[in-house]
Write a protein that holds these residues in place. Structure first.
Motif, PDB file in Angstrom:
ATOM      1  N   LYS A  52       6.891   3.395  -6.704  1.00 54.16           N
ATOM      2  CA  LYS A  52       6.034   2.228  -6.928  1.00 54.16           C
ATOM      3  C   LYS A  52       4.576   2.634  -7.143  1.00 54.16           C
ATOM      4  CE  LYS A  52       7.045  -1.524  -6.850  1.00 54.16           C
ATOM      5  NZ  LYS A  52       7.424  -2.421  -7.972  1.00 54.16           N
ATOM      6  N   ASP A  53       4.214   3.792  -6.645  1.00 55.65           N
ATOM      7  CA  ASP A  53       2.842   4.277  -6.803  1.00 55.65           C
ATOM      8  C   ASP A  53       2.686   5.111  -8.079  1.00 55.65           C
ATOM      9  OD1 ASP A  53       0.254   4.172  -5.672  1.00 55.65           O
ATOM     10  OD2 ASP A  53       0.444   6.202  -4.873  1.00 55.65           O
ATOM     11  N   ASN A  54       3.725   5.083  -8.929  1.00 59.25           N
ATOM     12  CA  ASN A  54       3.726   5.796 -10.213  1.00 59.25           C
ATOM     13  C   ASN A  54       3.583   7.300 -10.063  1.00 59.25           C
ATOM     14  OD1 ASN A  54       3.926   3.395 -11.845  1.00 59.25           O
ATOM     15  ND2 ASN A  54       1.759   3.015 -11.432  1.00 59.25           N
ATOM     16  N   GLU A  55       4.113   7.828  -8.966  1.00 64.67           N
ATOM     17  CA  GLU A  55       4.140   9.274  -8.739  1.00 64.67           C
ATOM     18  C   GLU A  55       5.580   9.748  -8.961  1.00 64.67           C
ATOM     19  OE1 GLU A  55       1.635  11.121  -8.329  1.00 64.67           O
ATOM     20  OE2 GLU A  55       0.025   9.742  -7.778  1.00 64.67           O
ATOM     21  N   ALA A  71       8.316   4.503  -2.282  1.00 67.73           N
ATOM     22  CA  ALA A  71       6.865   4.312  -2.262  1.00 67.73           C
ATOM     23  C   ALA A  71       6.200   5.132  -3.367  1.00 67.73           C
ATOM     24  CB  ALA A  71       6.299   4.700  -0.897  1.00 67.73           C
ATOM     25  N   TYR A  72       6.653   6.369  -3.545  1.00 69.96           N
ATOM     26  CA  TYR A  72       6.104   7.187  -4.627  1.00 69.96           C
ATOM     27  C   TYR A  72       6.447   6.591  -5.991  1.00 69.96           C
ATOM     28  CZ  TYR A  72       4.460  11.144  -1.828  1.00 69.96           C
ATOM     29  OH  TYR A  72       3.762  11.956  -0.967  1.00 69.96           O
ATOM     30  N   ASP A  99       0.869  -1.180   0.000  1.00 67.94           N
ATOM     31  CA  ASP A  99       0.000   0.000   0.000  1.00 67.94           C
ATOM     32  C   ASP A  99       0.906   1.229   0.000  1.00 67.94           C
ATOM     33  OD1 ASP A  99      -1.882   1.964   0.314  1.00 67.94           O
ATOM     34  OD2 ASP A  99      -2.932   1.020   1.993  1.00 67.94           O
ATOM     35  N   TYR A 100       1.463   1.531  -1.171  1.00 71.50           N
ATOM     36  CA  TYR A 100       2.512   2.545  -1.253  1.00 71.50           C
ATOM     37  C   TYR A 100       1.992   3.960  -1.053  1.00 71.50           C
ATOM     38  CZ  TYR A 100       5.266  -1.348  -2.960  1.00 71.50           C
ATOM     39  OH  TYR A 100       5.909  -2.555  -3.061  1.00 71.50           O
ATOM     40  N   SER A 101       0.747   4.194  -1.390  1.00 71.11           N
ATOM     41  CA  SER A 101       0.175   5.519  -1.169  1.00 71.11           C
ATOM     42  C   SER A 101       0.109   5.835   0.324  1.00 71.11           C
ATOM     43  CB  SER A 101      -1.226   5.586  -1.790  1.00 71.11           C
ATOM     44  OG  SER A 101      -1.793   6.863  -1.595  1.00 71.11           O
TER      45      SER A 101
END
Length: 274
Positions: free
Chosen positions: A87-90, A84-85, A53-55
């Motif tokens: 992996k969350d495509n941010e 985390a960002y 849950d990377y967000s």
């Protein structure tokens, strides 16, 4: 007239009362982490991180960094925020986070990983690794992002050659070089197909100058030969052909015909000489 004013005032009063009532109905947003200790916050962030849950993980890690910027978990929280960002495509937020880590902790034991992660963020592992999973050609990627990825991997390899990430970084550097060269060649092909032969030569030359030994350079030389021929620059055409014969003696460009992308996704045959 007085009656109309009275109606307007009553209507406004009803709206205001309704608005206040509505505000009372809506629950206030509560910060669930407000009473958490830094250890609790780190633990929850790690659980979210490990669970994918990377967000949520990025949110918790950023809260932890803000509350305890010099605490025992601060450095790990910063670098985990970037991952985390990522992996969350941010991408933009991931780059901001990793750049902040590099700026604040240049002597960190994890600095080699920080440069590796910065390279990954730009390279974009899910799309970039030879298009294995997405089918996307690396040469279709944003060349600026590929250049930035290459620069990060290069810094890692040159400054931390014993890093466990160095070998993979070197491999990705080669992928990036090949892709950037192919990008230039695609542009040269585009100009050639539209009759902009001088522009085609210039883009092909850029590939030759900037990307030594990339596979796409054979195509760059081939486009230059054909473009020089179209421009009537026979001396330059023949000089380029001699370079092709020396560098790629078995090249198809030295035969009667060769394939070039016609822009439709198919391959069409074209005569090398008019």
């Amino acid at each position: 007239m007085q009656a109309l004013k009275l109606v307007k005032h009553l209507t406004l009063a009803v709206i205001l009362v309704g608005g206040v009532a509505a505000c009372g109905i809506l629950p206030e947003k509560v910060d669930e982490t407000a009473s958490w200790s830094t250890n609790k916050l780190y633990s929850e962030a790690k659980d979210a991180f490990d669970g994918g849950d990377y967000s949520k993980a990025a949110k918790y890690y950023e809260l932890l960094e803000g509350r305890d910027p010099f605490g025992p978990h601060a450095q790990q929280a910063q670098i985990n925020t970037a991952y985390a960002y990522y992996k969350d495509n941010e991408q933009a937020q991931a780059l901001t986070a990793i750049d902040r880590f590099i700026r604040l902790h240049p002597d960190s034991p994890s600095i080699d990983y920080a440069y590796y992660l910065k390279g990954l963020i730009n390279f974009n592992d899910d799309l970039g690794l030879l298009g294995r999973f997405s089918g996307q050609d690396l040469s279709e990627r944003d060349p600026k992002a590929l250049r930035a990825a290459y620069d990060s991997f290069k810094y890692l390899v040159e400054h931390y050659p014993s890093s466990k990430y160095a070998n993979d970084a070197a491999l990705r550097m080669r992928y990036a070089v090949n892709a950037m060269a192919a990008h230039e060649v695609h542009a040269a092909e585009y100009y050639y197909r539209r009759g902009a032969y001088l522009a085609a030569v210039n883009r092909a030359q850029s590939a030759l100058q900037d990307f030594d030994k990339a596979p796409a350079l054979e195509d760059a030389l081939g486009i230059m030969i054909k473009s020089y021929d179209k421009l009537g620059m026979t001396e330059l055409r023949d000089d380029t052909r001699r370079v092709m014969e020396k560098t790629y003696p078995n090249s198809g460009y030295l035969t009667v015909g060769h394939r070039i992308d016609d822009g439709t996704g198919k391959k069409s045959w074209w005569q090398l000489w008019r």
